[in-house]
Design a protein around this motif. Structure first.
Motif, PDB file in Angstrom:
ATOM      1  N   ALA A  99       0.835  -1.210   0.000  1.00  0.00           N
ATOM      2  CA  ALA A  99       0.000   0.000   0.000  1.00  0.00           C
ATOM      3  C   ALA A  99       0.869   1.258   0.000  1.00  0.00           C
ATOM      4  CB  ALA A  99      -0.956  -0.020   1.199  1.00  0.00           C
ATOM      5  N   ASP A 100       1.829   1.290  -0.919  1.00  0.00           N
ATOM      6  CA  ASP A 100       2.712   2.448  -1.037  1.00  0.00           C
ATOM      7  C   ASP A 100       3.412   2.754   0.292  1.00  0.00           C
ATOM      8  OD1 ASP A 100       3.954   4.408  -2.462  1.00  0.00           O
ATOM      9  OD2 ASP A 100       2.392   5.901  -2.119  1.00  0.00           O
ATOM     10  N   SER A 101       3.837   1.687   0.971  1.00  0.00           N
ATOM     11  CA  SER A 101       4.577   1.756   2.244  1.00  0.00           C
ATOM     12  C   SER A 101       3.736   2.188   3.436  1.00  0.00           C
ATOM     13  CB  SER A 101       5.815   2.666   2.137  1.00  0.00           C
ATOM     14  OG  SER A 101       6.765   2.071   1.295  1.00  0.00           O
ATOM     15  N   ASP A 102       2.421   2.258   3.308  1.00  0.00           N
ATOM     16  CA  ASP A 102       1.594   2.501   4.492  1.00  0.00           C
ATOM     17  C   ASP A 102       1.428   1.231   5.307  1.00  0.00           C
ATOM     18  OD1 ASP A 102       1.024   5.191   4.637  1.00  0.00           O
ATOM     19  OD2 ASP A 102      -0.570   5.068   3.141  1.00  0.00           O
ATOM     20  N   THR A 103       1.676   0.090   4.695  1.00  0.00           N
ATOM     21  CA  THR A 103       1.580  -1.185   5.400  1.00  0.00           C
ATOM     22  C   THR A 103       2.911  -1.921   5.246  1.00  0.00           C
ATOM     23  OG1 THR A 103      -0.748  -1.336   4.811  1.00  0.00           O
ATOM     24  CG2 THR A 103       0.304  -3.357   5.564  1.00  0.00           C
ATOM     25  N   LEU A 123       4.731  -5.603   6.262  1.00  0.00           N
ATOM     26  CA  LEU A 123       4.678  -6.939   6.843  1.00  0.00           C
ATOM     27  C   LEU A 123       6.111  -7.434   6.976  1.00  0.00           C
ATOM     28  CD1 LEU A 123       1.886  -8.737   4.781  1.00  0.00           C
ATOM     29  CD2 LEU A 123       1.720  -7.764   7.062  1.00  0.00           C
ATOM     30  N   THR A 132       2.790  -3.586  10.492  1.00  0.00           N
ATOM     31  CA  THR A 132       2.830  -2.157  10.835  1.00  0.00           C
ATOM     32  C   THR A 132       1.953  -1.391   9.850  1.00  0.00           C
ATOM     33  OG1 THR A 132       5.106  -2.410  11.615  1.00  0.00           O
ATOM     34  CG2 THR A 132       4.339  -0.173  11.217  1.00  0.00           C
ATOM     35  N   GLN A 133       1.152  -0.481  10.377  1.00  0.00           N
ATOM     36  CA  GLN A 133       0.225   0.259   9.523  1.00  0.00           C
ATOM     37  C   GLN A 133       0.225   1.737   9.894  1.00  0.00           C
ATOM     38  OE1 GLN A 133      -2.079  -0.945   7.002  1.00  0.00           O
ATOM     39  NE2 GLN A 133      -2.295   1.251   6.640  1.00  0.00           N
ATOM     40  N   ASN A 134       0.409   2.591   8.878  1.00  0.00           N
ATOM     41  CA  ASN A 134       0.155   4.020   9.069  1.00  0.00           C
ATOM     42  C   ASN A 134      -1.354   4.215   9.042  1.00  0.00           C
ATOM     43  OD1 ASN A 134       2.907   4.485   8.892  1.00  0.00           O
ATOM     44  ND2 ASN A 134       2.852   5.046   6.727  1.00  0.00           N
TER      45      ASN A 134
END
Lengths: 376, 78
Positions: free
Chosen positions: A149-153, A155, A191-193
């Motif tokens: 997700a364009d580095s918003d997520t 794993l 990790t999630q923004n």
């Protein structure tokens, strides 16, 4: 001046381990000295657990280019243990020994991180080595990370293996034959923004251990019917252990440099230990590159099913290690990061941290470290 | 005793994988990530502090020791 501020900002960010991809080509070298004093006003009454611990740690994160980076760190320390405690006359043994009053330890890790160009994936492979007298541990760490997700997520899956080889000298002065301890560790992290100011992380960790998990210096005091210590028995623990931990972390930043955090974890294993911990934290900016971080950790755990506080006879499995008893622990701490100097090529940051812990059974400690870092 | 533990481990890993697999979503634009990359948002704010805390606090806990040490025991014992 602007270059200096940017360099110091890069240093500050790089030191957190949260290096954005755009800054990945920066390199960081750090040098720290540290010390810890642990006092024993509780726990096992016939075993001394106080110690003084000091050492040096060096680390280098070097980026060859945007795709390949290397991390090395080495820590050496000296542990000065409290002297053994005299046994009461009612105990039929006449001698207990202890880790030699002074012990040298060495920890070393090396890792390579590879990020294929234009790829959302990265891979890290590392080696680990620990050395102290009568105990050597070797290991490998492998991590695969995927930015979605364009580095918003993000794993990440990490597998670690450790093989310990030990030949312990027991508390009754007997040198035991060689034994081993294997550990397999698997961590799945997410990790999630959530927004421009909220960040969350959740992870689950599974550890499987087999081999010698006893502490050579742990004895079990056996009591008579009226509560008088009369004999020292041996700690006996299973040779297998399965552990699971679930963790969650939240960060919120209402403005640049100011951040609030809350970490929590739950742990359980097949020895009957269940524990939980929470750690709120706050970081306050003191200027362009200075910052002050505070944390407070509270942990509580239940008693392992093999723990026996006042046994009168030996059992198949038994321990009197108060680290496996039920207790609560409070751990406050703070870290101050401040600029030392900087120029076009390199920035220097200083770092001072202080922390302590106080456990409900009387074990407590205070520690500190002082360090400097260079970023180029 | 170990079998239920392993079943729990498998269950947790499967649920975590499934959750992670479906949860990826875009929530910020690149120019909105300034605060997210600040050091104050770091999960491990300093490697040396983490190293020391693991030695001092973690080694005292029964829930510590998955990386090669046995189970608790403090940093002063072999």
């Amino acid at each position: 001046m602007r270059v200096r501020v940017v360099a110091l900002a890069v240093a500050a960010v790089a030191l957190t381990g949260l290096v954005p991809r755009a800054l990945a080509a920066s390199s960081v070298a750090t040098l720290d000295i540290f010390a810890l004093a642990q006092d024993d006003d509780g726990g096992q009454p016939l075993r001394a657990e106080g110690l003084r611990y000091g050492g040096l740690r060096m680390a280098l994160d070097y980026a060859f280019d945007d795709s390949l980076a290397m991390a090395l760190n080495v820590a050496g320390s000296l542990i000065d243990n409290e002297n053994t405690r005299p046994l009461p006359d009612t105990v039929d043994q006449v001698l207990t020994t202890q880790a030699s009053s002074q012990v040298l330890t060495l920890d070393a890790q090396a890792a390579l991180r590879f990020t294929p160009p234009e790829s959302p994936a990265s891979f890290t492979a590392g080696l680990y080595y620990h050395h102290q007298r009568r105990f050597v541990s070797l290991g490998a760490d492998l991590t695969g990370q995927l930015d979605l997700a364009d580095s918003d997520t993000i794993l990440a899956l990490t597998y670690s293996f450790r093989l310990g080889i030990l030949k312990p000298r027991r508390w009754d002065d007997l040198i035991m034959p060689f034994d081993y301890l294997r550990s397999h560790n698997l961590i799945l992290s997410f990790t999630q923004n959530l927004s421009p100011s909220w960040l969350v992380n959740a992870s689950v960790q599974y550890t499987r251990q087999d081999g010698d998990m006893q502490d050579a210096y742990n004895f079990v005091v056996l009591y008579d019917d009226v509560g008088t210590p009369v004999h020292l028995g041996f700690e006996q623990l299973p040779r297998e252990r399965d552990r699971v931990q679930v963790s969650g972390r939240v960060r919120w930043s209402p403005r640049h440099g100011l951040g609030f955090g809350l970490d929590g974890s739950l742990y359980g294993d097949d020895w009957g230990v269940v524990s939980g911990a929470v750690e709120p934290s706050v970081e306050i900016p003191l200027g362009a590159t200075s910052r002050w971080r505070f944390w407070y950790r509270f942990a509580t755990q239940s008693r392992a099913k093999w723990f026996r506080e006042r046994p009168t006879a030996d059992a198949t499995y038994q321990t009197q290690d108060f680290d496996l008893d039920a207790w609560t622990m409070h751990s406050p701490g703070m870290m101050l990061v401040f600029p030392l100097r900087g120029d076009l090529a390199r920035a220097w940051l200083g770092r001072l941290s202080l922390f302590a812990f106080f456990r409900s059974d009387g074990i407590s400690a205070v520690g500190a470290n002082l360090g400097a870092s260079a970023v180029w | 005793m170990i079998r239920p533990m392993r079943a729990l481990v498998v269950l947790v890993l499967v649920l975590a994988s499934a959750t992670c697999g479906v949860a990826g979503c875009s929530t910020t634009r690149p120019h909105e990530r300034g605060r997210l990359s600040d050091h104050c948002m770091g999960f491990a704010p300093d490697a040396t502090v983490e190293y020391l805390r693991a030695k001092a606090e973690g080694a005292r806990e029964g829930g510590f020791g998955g990386y090669g040490r046995s189970a608790a025991g403090g940093c002063g014992c072999e």
